[in-house]
Design an enzyme around this catalytic site. Structure first.
Site, PDB file in Angstrom:
ATOM      1  N   ALA A 131     -69.983  21.088 112.548  1.00 38.55           N
ATOM      2  CA  ALA A 131     -68.591  21.119 112.107  1.00 38.55           C
ATOM      3  C   ALA A 131     -67.833  22.275 112.747  1.00 38.55           C
ATOM      4  O   ALA A 131     -66.646  22.143 113.083  1.00 38.55           O
ATOM      5  CB  ALA A 131     -68.540  21.232 110.583  1.00 38.55           C
ATOM      6  N   LYS A 182     -84.272  14.567 111.352  1.00 40.19           N
ATOM      7  CA  LYS A 182     -84.091  15.761 112.190  1.00 40.19           C
ATOM      8  C   LYS A 182     -83.840  17.000 111.337  1.00 40.19           C
ATOM      9  O   LYS A 182     -84.161  18.121 111.757  1.00 40.19           O
ATOM     10  CB  LYS A 182     -82.977  15.523 113.199  1.00 40.19           C
ATOM     11  CG  LYS A 182     -81.594  15.272 112.601  1.00 40.19           C
ATOM     12  CD  LYS A 182     -80.812  16.540 112.336  1.00 40.19           C
ATOM     13  CE  LYS A 182     -79.535  16.243 111.583  1.00 40.19           C
ATOM     14  NZ  LYS A 182     -78.729  17.463 111.322  1.00 40.19           N
TER      15      LYS A 182
END
Length: 320
Positions: A131, A182
């Site tokens: 982000a 992940k």
């Protein structure tokens, strides 16, 4: 032109809203009215995405109905634990793009949950996307996956900007689960960092972690090559190595005997590890890195014991 609803005003929700606002009107929904008020007044999300200014035409509201308006679809960008409650109050005619990289409370996929609740247009967004970088307009790429290729292309058009390249995929399961696994591998990489094990150990974790991800995806019916794409290998590398990664930082903190919290921010990999380990045990699958992370996060093994369990496994050939 209807405003695109982005439901969730954390760091990733804010970054996606800022990016999409380059294409047209966006409404960012925050659950708390006081928080929404601060965002409207200050035009920056100092709590979750400091330093990124909200465009003037990006509206902020705490009223869900106001955020949705007559939009055809919405981005659902709340943590995975909050997705079931939010989906429960959304109109079933709405298309939903699930952006959390986690599992439902029972360990099932969020896309499966959405369809069980009656949503017919469902997609998942995943990729190597911090982000902090997307919000600032740094170059990035991501994948939107859906069984409905037309819906995937619609979402692609809404989010594609000069700073964010959006690919489509029909492998909804592979893209979603790649983003889930992940995070666990990134916690393992963080444990290695916290123990000062060096680059060789971290490279081994990433490589063997990718193999482990591939086995899980195949067992769940995903396309085998999806694990080598943006939502698999790409996201794994970014999350296991970046200073922005909450999951990597959480692993590093645990290895140093510190609290793995991130200032109230959700660390998906800590919760997901236990769900995945339970699945592997129930189905007789071998996910050793997942198991080690689960045992460490649950306090059953120390980080050193987790490493020992991985290093002392039976010798075998490397298969590709």
């Amino acid at each position: 032109m209807s405003a695109l609803p982005v439901l969730g005003a954390g760091g990733w929700g804010t970054a996606l809203a800022v990016n999409a606002a380059r294409n047209g009107p966006v409404t960012l929904w925050a659950r708390r009215a006081d928080f929404a008020g601060r965002l409207r007044q200050e035009r920056v999300n100092a709590e979750y995405l400091p330093g990124v200014t909200l465009p003037a035409h990006l509206e902020v509201t705490a009223h869900l109905g106001e955020a949705l308006g007559d939009a055809a679809f919405a981005l659902v960008v709340v943590p995975s634990v909050g997705v079931p409650d939010l989906l429960a109050v959304l109109p079933r005619s709405l298309g939903v793009v699930l952006c959390a990289k986690g599992l439902a409370p029972d360990g099932s996929q969020l896309t499966h949950l959405a369809r069980e609740l009656g949503f017919t247009r469902v997609a998942v967004l995943s990729g190597p996307n911090h982000a902090e970088e997307v919000g600032r307009g740094l170059p990035a790429a991501t994948v939107v996956a859906s069984r409905d290729t037309g819906f995937a292309r619609t979402v692609q058009a809404a989010l594609m900007t000069p700073a964010l390249r959006v690919y489509t995929s029909e492998d909804e399961t592979g893209v979603e689960l790649g983003g889930v696994l992940k995070n666990v591998m990134a916690v393992a990489a963080g444990l290695a960092d916290g123990l000062n094990l060096g680059d060789n150990a971290k490279a081994a974790i990433i490589t063997r972690g990718l193999r482990e991800m591939g086995r899980y995806l195949k067992a769940e019916g995903a396309h085998e090559d999806t694990v080598y794409g943006l939502s698999g290998l790409g996201d794994l590398v970014a999350t296991a190595t970046s200073r922005h990664s909450r999951n990597r930082a959480a692993g590093e903190a645990m290895a140093r005997g510190e609290h793995p919290g991130q200032g109230g921010k959700v660390v998906e990999g800590l919760r997901t590890a236990g769900l995945l380990d339970a699945w592997a045990t129930a189905h007789g699958h071998d996910l050793p890195i997942v198991r080690a992370v689960a045992k460490v996060t649950q306090g059953e093994w120390t980080p050193q014991e987790g490493l020992a369990q991985l290093m002392e496994r039976e010798a075998k050939a490397e298969r590709h």
